[in-house]
Enzyme design. Structure first.
Site, PDB file in Angstrom:
ATOM      1  N   TRP A  33      13.301   1.679   5.154  1.00 35.42           N
ATOM      2  CA  TRP A  33      12.026   0.975   5.045  1.00 35.42           C
ATOM      3  C   TRP A  33      12.116  -0.042   3.891  1.00 35.42           C
ATOM      4  CZ3 TRP A  33       8.632   0.961   0.831  1.00 35.42           C
ATOM      5  CH2 TRP A  33       7.454   0.216   1.053  1.00 35.42           C
ATOM      6  N   LYS A  90      -1.469  -8.212  15.793  1.00 34.17           N
ATOM      7  CA  LYS A  90      -0.329  -7.564  15.145  1.00 34.17           C
ATOM      8  C   LYS A  90      -0.349  -6.117  15.604  1.00 34.17           C
ATOM      9  CE  LYS A  90       1.442  -6.570  10.483  1.00 34.17           C
ATOM     10  NZ  LYS A  90       1.146  -6.820   9.066  1.00 34.17           N
ATOM     11  N   TRP A  91       0.687  -5.703  16.307  1.00 38.04           N
ATOM     12  CA  TRP A  91       0.769  -4.340  16.869  1.00 38.04           C
ATOM     13  C   TRP A  91       1.657  -3.530  15.940  1.00 38.04           C
ATOM     14  CZ3 TRP A  91      -0.010  -2.863  22.455  1.00 38.04           C
ATOM     15  CH2 TRP A  91       0.394  -1.553  22.725  1.00 38.04           C
ATOM     16  N   ASP A  92       1.033  -2.703  15.135  1.00 38.44           N
ATOM     17  CA  ASP A  92       1.773  -1.953  14.120  1.00 38.44           C
ATOM     18  C   ASP A  92       2.111  -0.552  14.631  1.00 38.44           C
ATOM     19  OD1 ASP A  92       2.909  -1.382  11.683  1.00 38.44           O
ATOM     20  OD2 ASP A  92       1.138  -1.859  10.489  1.00 38.44           O
ATOM     21  N   MET A  93       2.997   0.137  13.936  1.00 39.71           N
ATOM     22  CA  MET A  93       3.421   1.491  14.315  1.00 39.71           C
ATOM     23  C   MET A  93       4.075   2.084  13.076  1.00 39.71           C
ATOM     24  SD  MET A  93       5.876   3.668  15.505  1.00 39.71           S
ATOM     25  CE  MET A  93       6.014   4.927  16.725  1.00 39.71           C
ATOM     26  N   ASP A 107       8.316  -4.977   5.399  1.00 38.05           N
ATOM     27  CA  ASP A 107       7.209  -4.938   4.446  1.00 38.05           C
ATOM     28  C   ASP A 107       7.637  -5.502   3.103  1.00 38.05           C
ATOM     29  OD1 ASP A 107       5.311  -3.966   6.074  1.00 38.05           O
ATOM     30  OD2 ASP A 107       5.444  -1.887   5.406  1.00 38.05           O
ATOM     31  N   ASP A 147      -5.855  -7.728   8.773  1.00 34.29           N
ATOM     32  CA  ASP A 147      -4.918  -6.601   8.900  1.00 34.29           C
ATOM     33  C   ASP A 147      -5.678  -5.277   8.887  1.00 34.29           C
ATOM     34  OD1 ASP A 147      -2.382  -4.870   8.020  1.00 34.29           O
ATOM     35  OD2 ASP A 147      -1.635  -6.850   8.560  1.00 34.29           O
TER      36      ASP A 147
HETATM   37  C1  DGJ Z   1       2.614  -1.721   7.760  1.00 37.80           C
HETATM   38  C2  DGJ Z   1       2.817  -3.191   7.997  1.00 37.80           C
HETATM   39  O1  DGJ Z   1       4.170  -3.497   7.985  1.00 37.80           O
HETATM   40  C3  DGJ Z   1       2.033  -3.956   6.947  1.00 37.80           C
HETATM   41  O2  DGJ Z   1       2.278  -5.323   7.077  1.00 37.80           O
HETATM   42  C4  DGJ Z   1       0.584  -3.634   7.101  1.00 37.80           C
HETATM   43  O3  DGJ Z   1       0.122  -4.107   8.343  1.00 37.80           O
HETATM   44  C5  DGJ Z   1       0.365  -2.143   6.981  1.00 37.80           C
HETATM   45  N1  DGJ Z   1       1.223  -1.404   7.856  1.00 37.80           N
HETATM   46  C6  DGJ Z   1      -1.053  -1.788   7.275  1.00 37.80           C
HETATM   47  O4  DGJ Z   1      -1.251  -0.446   7.341  1.00 37.80           O
END
Ligand code: DGJ
Length: 730
Positions: free
Chosen positions: A198, A475-478, A547, A365
């Site tokens: 990460w 933005k599809w986060d996971m 990130d 976000d």
């Molecule tokens: C992880 C993403 O990579 C970040 O850019 C942000 O959207 C956070 N999650 C939000 O919880």
């Protein structure tokens, strides 16, 4: 183009620059003869790889006393038959007896590239592709193993996948089924792959291949931050600019494995496919199972040549999104500016300043929904947090549009928080194993997307929001990997199967949402770049690659990511200093040029930075918009690696070579450093170029063979750019 010499048993798959040649040997073994620069089919002769007698090897057919299966370069490898290398497949019947003998049953050429049911795949326009369908069969078990090789000549790629078809009346268990396997003869090759963690995704790792088995992969349910489903085999002396390179990339986002086995003769067996860990797929009579596809790219001009092929192919034939060939907007994202701590007023102030700076898209976000005040709650409750956004998303998006900005929104559709209305109503909607702990990561559980009713529910919630607001970007986060992977819909299945079914569910949901809202630009994200792979990029043509927004770290991440994925697909943001992940200070120019090497965005509070930096940002955006076409659609060439040097350099060149941008990043300075000559690549040797900022003239030959002089500036982390235009001689 595919040519078959039936009499001699040769199959030659050829693209513009390469040939891949298979020998059908004695109707039983498809053997790997060659993959590399284009050559003709060999003609009449035996496969030139029959060994003299060697002791202690297994002969599968007593009549053919010179065939040692363990020495044959196979296209798809048996198990339990005397080949002790890692096999391409492992299929057992219900008594645990393996499928061990296949013969060549038939082969044909399809004038298209078929889709793979349920899985993302690359595509071809009519007339662009041919596919070899090579059917192997175990006549005792009544089971076909169908190898597919799609050839897309103009893109210089070969794509492989496999289907198992049960034609009999008994059921089987697929324990292992590779998308592709390949045997290569000893050549002192190197193995290159992308490892990471990460905030440190995709770092280049290159090793000399030694005897034994080397594996990379993932059992985290996502392709992972740790390893990308990509690897390359390099000739001993190959580097960025020269030598033979063989690149492999799996179009899949779940558990994968890539293996390089080097035997006692230093010959290689390569395997790439779904990770067999806890995988056991019950194949019923009449059923088929398909693997994901593996993309294969050969380059005789080193890693840059390989990347150029991947980039062009992925830009044009990976995603079907309408955004595939559209210029990407410059965006601002509020995450690092506010984290969870925002209200409408604060956001609008950021948006107003963003507009003045030339930004085109405002992205809201995490934190806008349910009771979400921190990362402990509300995932799954996809309705506005009225405390923060009293007007609701619909009206708020209109406010943003009034500023002449488009509006984008963050979702994390695959997750559920324990503290949520959804969990209270449906505590069994998460992946879990009966009577076991529900392991949380980032305080959240994973929705059981194997189940259609849960996908339907999420689809409805999200599409309601998208239909009732003006949203042009998602933005599809996971944010967590899978664990305790059990589904009450499939109580008897092992975790590997559930993770596979989960991935199919995610793909189905992505397909539904992206095709229902074709004008929305979707950007993938998985705690940064944890699932940046061609599977997700098929649905979402852009990805938040890390990130870590520190420009120095980003040099490495972007450099290594570009081995496979083109700059247009990399979300790259300028953030504040000291950087939130590394604590480092770099100046705005350095941050700007690093982020301008991808799809540019900003992630900082424009109201809390200096007037000078605001001006710098305005200039950066003017610069980016002026050059966005070359950056997003031109050829990208890596010149100096941050993994090997105290400087990094790369170039963007238009396809017609009329224009080029050179970015140079000096890292740690030393006193009294001389200027250095940097040899440029990819320009037209026979033309002349003018560097636009200085007006200096250069011949293409000089820039390529002598180099371009870079002077040292007295500063750490110093970025410079140079803009070359071909001289019009008329
Ligand atoms: C992880 C993403 O990579 C970040 O850019 C942000 O959207 C956070 N999650 C939000 O919880």
């Amino acid at each position: 183009m595919i040519k078959i010499d039936k009499n001699e048993g040769w199959i030659n798959l050829s693209t513009t620059n390469c040939s891949y040649i298979i020998k059908l040997f004695r109707n039983q073994y498809p053997l790997h003869f060659y993959w590399g620069k284009k050559i003709p089919t060999p003609g009449k002769r035996e496969f030139p790889y029959m060994e003299p007698t060697r002791g202690n090897l297994v002969i599968p057919e007593p009549a053919n006393d010179k065939i040692y299966i363990e020495l044959l370069p196979l296209e798809y490898a048996y198990q339990s038959s005397g080949d002790y290398r890692p096999s391409s497949f492992n299929i057992l019947d219900k008594h645990n007896n393996p499928v061990i003998e296949t013969k060549i049953k038939e082969y044909s050429i399809l004038n298209e590239k078929p889709n793979i049911p349920g899985l993302p795949c690359t595509w071809a326009k009519e007339g662009e592709a041919q596919t070899l369908k090579l059917v192997l069969t175990d006549s005792i078990k009544n089971l076909d193993i169908i190898l597919y090789y799609a050839v897309i000549e103009k893109y210089d790629v070969i794509i492989r996948w496999c289907e198992i078809k049960n034609n009999g009346t008994q059921e089987f268990y697929i324990k292992r089924l590779m998308s592709l396997s390949m045997d290569m003869l000893n050549n002192n090759y190197q193995f290159l792959f992308l490892e990471g963690a990460w905030a440190r995704e995709r770092q280049i790792c290159k090793e000399i291949i030694k005897p034994g088995l080397k594996q990379i992969g993932s059992i985290r349910g996502i392709s992972s931050h740790q390893f990308n489903p990509f690897f390359a085999i390099l000739d001993k002396n190959a580097d960025e600019h020269k030598g033979s390179v063989y690149g492999f990339n799996l179009v899949y986002s779940g558990n994968f494995i890539a293996e390089v086995d080097c035997n006692y003769d230093k010959n290689l067996r390569l395997n790439l496919g779904i990770n067999p860990w806890e995988f056991s797929w019950n194949l019923k009579p009449g059923a088929s199972f398909y693997t994901p596809e593996g993309i294969m790219v050969y380059s005789d001009t080193g890693l840059n040549g390989m990347s150029r092929i991947f980039h062009r192919f992925y830009r044009e034939r990976l995603s079907k999104s309408t955004w595939r060939q559209k210029m990407r907007p410059v965006l601002i994202n509020n995450w690092e500016a506010t984290y969870f701590n925002f209200n409408e007023d604060k956001l609008l102030k950021i948006a107003e300043s963003a507009k003045q700076a030339g930004i085109e898209l405002f992205v809201l976000d995490d934190g806008w929904f349910g009771e979400r005040e921190n990362d402990k709650t509300s995932l799954g409750d996809w309705f506005e947090n009225k405390r923060k956004l009293p007007s609701g998303i619909g009206l708020f998006s209109k406010e943003i549009e009034k500023l002449d900005l488009s509006f984008g929104l963050w979702f994390e559709p695959e997750m559920i928080s324990k503290e949520s209305k959804l969990y209270k109503e449906h505590p069994d909607w998460c992946l879990h194993l009966p009577q076991r702990l529900r392991g949380e990561g980032r305080n959240q559980l994973v929705l059981d997307l194997c189940r259609k009713e849960i996908r339907d529910y999420i689809f409805k919630l999200i599409s309601d929001i998208l239909s009732n607001a003006s949203i042009s970007y998602i933005k599809w986060d996971m944010n967590r990997t899978l664990s305790h992977a059990g589904s009450i819909a499939y109580p008897d299945e092992p975790q590997g199967n559930i993770m596979y079914r989960y991935m199919l569910g995610v793909y189905e949901l992505m397909f539904r949402l992206t095709s229902h809202f074709p004008d929305i630009l979707f950007e993938g994200c998985a705690a940064g770049g944890g699932r940046m792979d061609p599977g997700i990029l098929h649905y979402m043509p852009q990805f938040w690659i890390s990130d870590n927004t520190d420009a120095l770290s980003r040099l490495k991440i972007q450099y290594a990511t570009s081995l496979v994925y083109p700059p247009i697909m990399m979300g790259a943001h300028v953030s504040d200093v000291p950087n939130h992940e590394t604590g480092r200070y770099t100046d705005m120019e350095f941050r700007g040029l690093v982020a301008s090497s991808g799809s540019l965005g900003y992630e900082l509070d424009l109201n809390s930075i200096s007037v000078i930096d605001i001006k710098n940002i305005r200039d950066q955006i003017v610069f980016y918009k002026k050059h966005r076409k070359i950056i997003q659609f031109g050829n990208f060439i890596r010149l100096l690696s941050p993994f090997e040097n105290n400087t990094t350099a790369w170039m963007f060149i238009t396809q017609d070579k009329k224009e080029a941008l050179l970015f140079h990043f000096a890292l740690l300075n030393e006193a009294n450093l001389p200027p250095s000559l940097l040899k440029l690549i990819g320009l037209d040797e026979d033309s002349f170029y003018v560097e636009q900022r200085t007006g200096l003239n250069f011949s293409g030959k000089e820039l390529i063979h002598r180099g371009f002089l870079i002077t040292n500036k007295k500063q750490d982390f110093k970025a410079q750019y140079f803009h070359f235009k071909k001289k019009n001689l008329n």
